[in-house]
Design a protein around this motif. Structure first.
Motif, PDB file in Angstrom:
ATOM      1  N   LEU A 148       0.826  -1.203   0.000  1.00  0.00           N
ATOM      2  CA  LEU A 148       0.000   0.000   0.000  1.00  0.00           C
ATOM      3  C   LEU A 148       0.864   1.259   0.000  1.00  0.00           C
ATOM      4  CD1 LEU A 148      -2.823  -1.026   2.505  1.00  0.00           C
ATOM      5  CD2 LEU A 148      -3.038  -0.696   0.039  1.00  0.00           C
ATOM      6  N   LEU A 149       1.957   1.246   0.761  1.00  0.00           N
ATOM      7  CA  LEU A 149       2.866   2.396   0.752  1.00  0.00           C
ATOM      8  C   LEU A 149       3.490   2.581  -0.624  1.00  0.00           C
ATOM      9  CD1 LEU A 149       4.649   2.012   4.211  1.00  0.00           C
ATOM     10  CD2 LEU A 149       3.098   3.844   3.519  1.00  0.00           C
ATOM     11  N   ASN A 150       3.832   1.495  -1.272  1.00  0.00           N
ATOM     12  CA  ASN A 150       4.370   1.601  -2.632  1.00  0.00           C
ATOM     13  C   ASN A 150       3.333   2.192  -3.581  1.00  0.00           C
ATOM     14  OD1 ASN A 150       6.817   0.482  -1.822  1.00  0.00           O
ATOM     15  ND2 ASN A 150       6.146  -1.611  -2.259  1.00  0.00           N
ATOM     16  N   ALA A 151       2.074   1.826  -3.377  1.00  0.00           N
ATOM     17  CA  ALA A 151       1.018   2.375  -4.227  1.00  0.00           C
ATOM     18  C   ALA A 151       0.826   3.866  -3.997  1.00  0.00           C
ATOM     19  CB  ALA A 151      -0.291   1.632  -3.970  1.00  0.00           C
ATOM     20  N   PHE A 152       1.134   4.343  -2.792  1.00  0.00           N
ATOM     21  CA  PHE A 152       1.004   5.764  -2.484  1.00  0.00           C
ATOM     22  C   PHE A 152       2.286   6.543  -2.761  1.00  0.00           C
ATOM     23  CE2 PHE A 152      -2.766   4.403  -0.188  1.00  0.00           C
ATOM     24  CZ  PHE A 152      -3.628   5.470  -0.371  1.00  0.00           C
ATOM     25  N   GLY A 153       3.243   5.924  -3.427  1.00  0.00           N
ATOM     26  CA  GLY A 153       4.422   6.658  -3.884  1.00  0.00           C
ATOM     27  C   GLY A 153       5.622   6.603  -2.978  1.00  0.00           C
ATOM     28  N   SER A 154       5.713   5.586  -2.118  1.00  0.00           N
ATOM     29  CA  SER A 154       6.886   5.473  -1.257  1.00  0.00           C
ATOM     30  C   SER A 154       8.114   5.136  -2.098  1.00  0.00           C
ATOM     31  CB  SER A 154       6.663   4.388  -0.199  1.00  0.00           C
ATOM     32  OG  SER A 154       7.799   4.243   0.622  1.00  0.00           O
ATOM     33  N   GLY A 155       9.221   5.794  -1.792  1.00  0.00           N
ATOM     34  CA  GLY A 155      10.445   5.587  -2.558  1.00  0.00           C
ATOM     35  C   GLY A 155      11.647   5.410  -1.664  1.00  0.00           C
ATOM     36  N   GLU A 212       9.819  10.955   0.447  1.00  0.00           N
ATOM     37  CA  GLU A 212       8.821  10.129  -0.235  1.00  0.00           C
ATOM     38  C   GLU A 212       8.152   9.162   0.738  1.00  0.00           C
ATOM     39  OE1 GLU A 212      10.760   9.931  -4.736  1.00  0.00           O
ATOM     40  OE2 GLU A 212      11.154   8.343  -3.272  1.00  0.00           O
ATOM     41  N   ARG A 213       8.934   8.577   1.627  1.00  0.00           N
ATOM     42  CA  ARG A 213       8.345   7.660   2.605  1.00  0.00           C
ATOM     43  C   ARG A 213       7.424   8.401   3.567  1.00  0.00           C
ATOM     44  NH1 ARG A 213      13.684   5.513   2.377  1.00  0.00           N
ATOM     45  NH2 ARG A 213      14.278   6.712   4.227  1.00  0.00           N
ATOM     46  N   TYR A 214       7.832   9.597   3.977  1.00  0.00           N
ATOM     47  CA  TYR A 214       7.000  10.387   4.889  1.00  0.00           C
ATOM     48  C   TYR A 214       5.682  10.774   4.220  1.00  0.00           C
ATOM     49  CZ  TYR A 214       5.655  14.116   8.113  1.00  0.00           C
ATOM     50  OH  TYR A 214       4.975  14.907   8.998  1.00  0.00           O
ATOM     51  N   SER A 215       5.758  11.191   2.960  1.00  0.00           N
ATOM     52  CA  SER A 215       4.546  11.570   2.229  1.00  0.00           C
ATOM     53  C   SER A 215       3.619  10.375   2.036  1.00  0.00           C
ATOM     54  CB  SER A 215       4.927  12.167   0.874  1.00  0.00           C
ATOM     55  OG  SER A 215       3.778  12.452   0.103  1.00  0.00           O
ATOM     56  N   ALA A 216       4.194   9.220   1.685  1.00  0.00           N
ATOM     57  CA  ALA A 216       3.370   8.027   1.480  1.00  0.00           C
ATOM     58  C   ALA A 216       2.705   7.587   2.782  1.00  0.00           C
ATOM     59  CB  ALA A 216       4.223   6.897   0.911  1.00  0.00           C
ATOM     60  N   ASN A 217       3.445   7.665   3.883  1.00  0.00           N
ATOM     61  CA  ASN A 217       2.858   7.310   5.177  1.00  0.00           C
ATOM     62  C   ASN A 217       1.698   8.227   5.531  1.00  0.00           C
ATOM     63  OD1 ASN A 217       4.172   5.100   6.955  1.00  0.00           O
ATOM     64  ND2 ASN A 217       5.923   6.046   5.933  1.00  0.00           N
ATOM     65  N   GLY A 218       1.865   9.518   5.277  1.00  0.00           N
ATOM     66  CA  GLY A 218       0.791  10.455   5.578  1.00  0.00           C
ATOM     67  C   GLY A 218      -0.446  10.212   4.736  1.00  0.00           C
ATOM     68  N   LEU A 219      -0.248   9.962   3.436  1.00  0.00           N
ATOM     69  CA  LEU A 219      -1.390   9.700   2.560  1.00  0.00           C
ATOM     70  C   LEU A 219      -2.107   8.410   2.946  1.00  0.00           C
ATOM     71  CD1 LEU A 219       0.116  10.700  -0.908  1.00  0.00           C
ATOM     72  CD2 LEU A 219      -1.625  11.936   0.402  1.00  0.00           C
TER      73      LEU A 219
END
Length: 318
Positions: free
Chosen positions: A186-193, A198-205
């Motif tokens: 799911l984090l990868n789907a939200f753009g985790s890199g 990128e990881r912080y943004s994906a976690n927040g989303l």
């Protein structure tokens, strides 16, 4: 020759003193709160078995950090089970003993039932798998407090609101744990890199989306449960009942978070080395859990209120 007429008596027959057989008693419908308590206990058992690796007998600070990370799930399940068993116990005992459904008696029964549930269920698994002697007391106290608070919540009335809120909370906890199980894809789907940003943004989303969906689940489940209870009893619930039921799941998450913070703080204080980096990560996760509880509270309450408004008959214009 004509036959003599036979005289017929118009008087009612004399009573023999024997009472007519009583009508058979219709079978009693199964208690919905009983099934709720059973489901909550089953979820508690599943949670304890699934997260048992966090409470092992391994020594070292790493085991304390792992216990601190996974303790919230155990606290949430204990709080829910304690509340469900407390609700069922007060209602079941109150039918036989009036004092158990009034005032101090109801609170005492609910709190005792919740404390017993959390202590026995958690203690059995912790003893079965073993745990560090330094942390067993901390976890036992945290679990016991969560169970007792859950039992006290189960003593809150009206019972209809608590039953609907706990049913919604059970579905929310299942959903949150499923999301946590599949967090990596799911984090990868939200753009985790590869970068921290990128990881912080994906976690927040992911956290925000999960909280909103959980709030919708809580609101719709509570609305359905209240409507079903109202249809069974033949009355009509007002909008404050729906509002309170929709907010109950978020309230349970918030109460569980405060119990968790007490336990996590005590666990981390047992560490022998410097774990300030781990403490910062745990603080970030704790803030995310609290935000999730607040979002579930407000979205759940808003969802039930909107659903109630949509169910009202539309005004006919002249």
């Amino acid at each position: 020759m004509t036959e003599p007429a036979t005289a017929t008596s118009t008087e009612s027959p004399r009573k023999t003193g024997a009472e007519p057989p009583a009508a058979p008693t219709p079978p009693r419908a199964p208690s919905t709160t009983g099934w709720l308590a059973f489901s909550a206990l089953a979820w508690l058992l599943v949670t304890l078995l699934f997260y048992r690796t966090a409470f092992t007998g391994e020594a070292g600070d790493w085991s304390l950090v792992m216990a601190a990370i996974l303790l919230p799930q155990v606290i949430q399940a204990n709080l829910l089970a304690g509340a469900a068993v407390g609700l069922w116990s007060t209602l079941a005992l109150g039918r036989r003993k009036p004092w158990a459904e009034r005032g101090v008696g109801r609170w005492a029964v609910g709190t005792a039932a919740g404390l017993l549930t959390g202590t026995l269920a958690s203690g059995a698994v912790l003893l079965a798998y073993g745990m560090s002697a330094r942390a067993v007391g901390v976890v036992a106290v945290a679990v016991g407090v969560a169970g007792a608070l859950g039992g006290a919540l189960g003593a809150i009335r009206p019972a209809r609101i608590m039953a609907a809120g706990l049913s919604a909370a059970l579905l929310v906890l299942i959903f949150l744990n499923v999301v946590a199980l599949f967090s990596t894809p799911l984090l990868n789907a939200f753009g985790s890199g590869d970068t921290a940003a990128e990881r912080y943004s994906a976690n927040g989303l992911l956290a925000g989306t999960t909280a909103i969906i959980a709030g919708l689940i809580a609101g719709l489940a509570a609305y359905w449960r209240i409507r079903r209870a109202a249809a069974r009893s033949g009355d009509t619930a007002k909008w404050p009942v729906y509002l309170a039921a929709g907010a109950s799941a978020g309230l349970l998450l918030i109460v569980a978070e405060f119990c968790t913070r007490l336990g996590v703080a005590q666990l981390l204080s047992l560490a022998e080395a410097d774990i300030s980096a781990d403490s910062e990560i745990l603080s970030f996760i704790a803030a995310s859990r609290l935000n999730t509880g607040l979002v579930v509270l407000f979205v759940g309450a808003l969802t039930t209120t909107i659903a109630y408004g949509r169910s009202l008959p539309k005004a006919v214009r002249d």
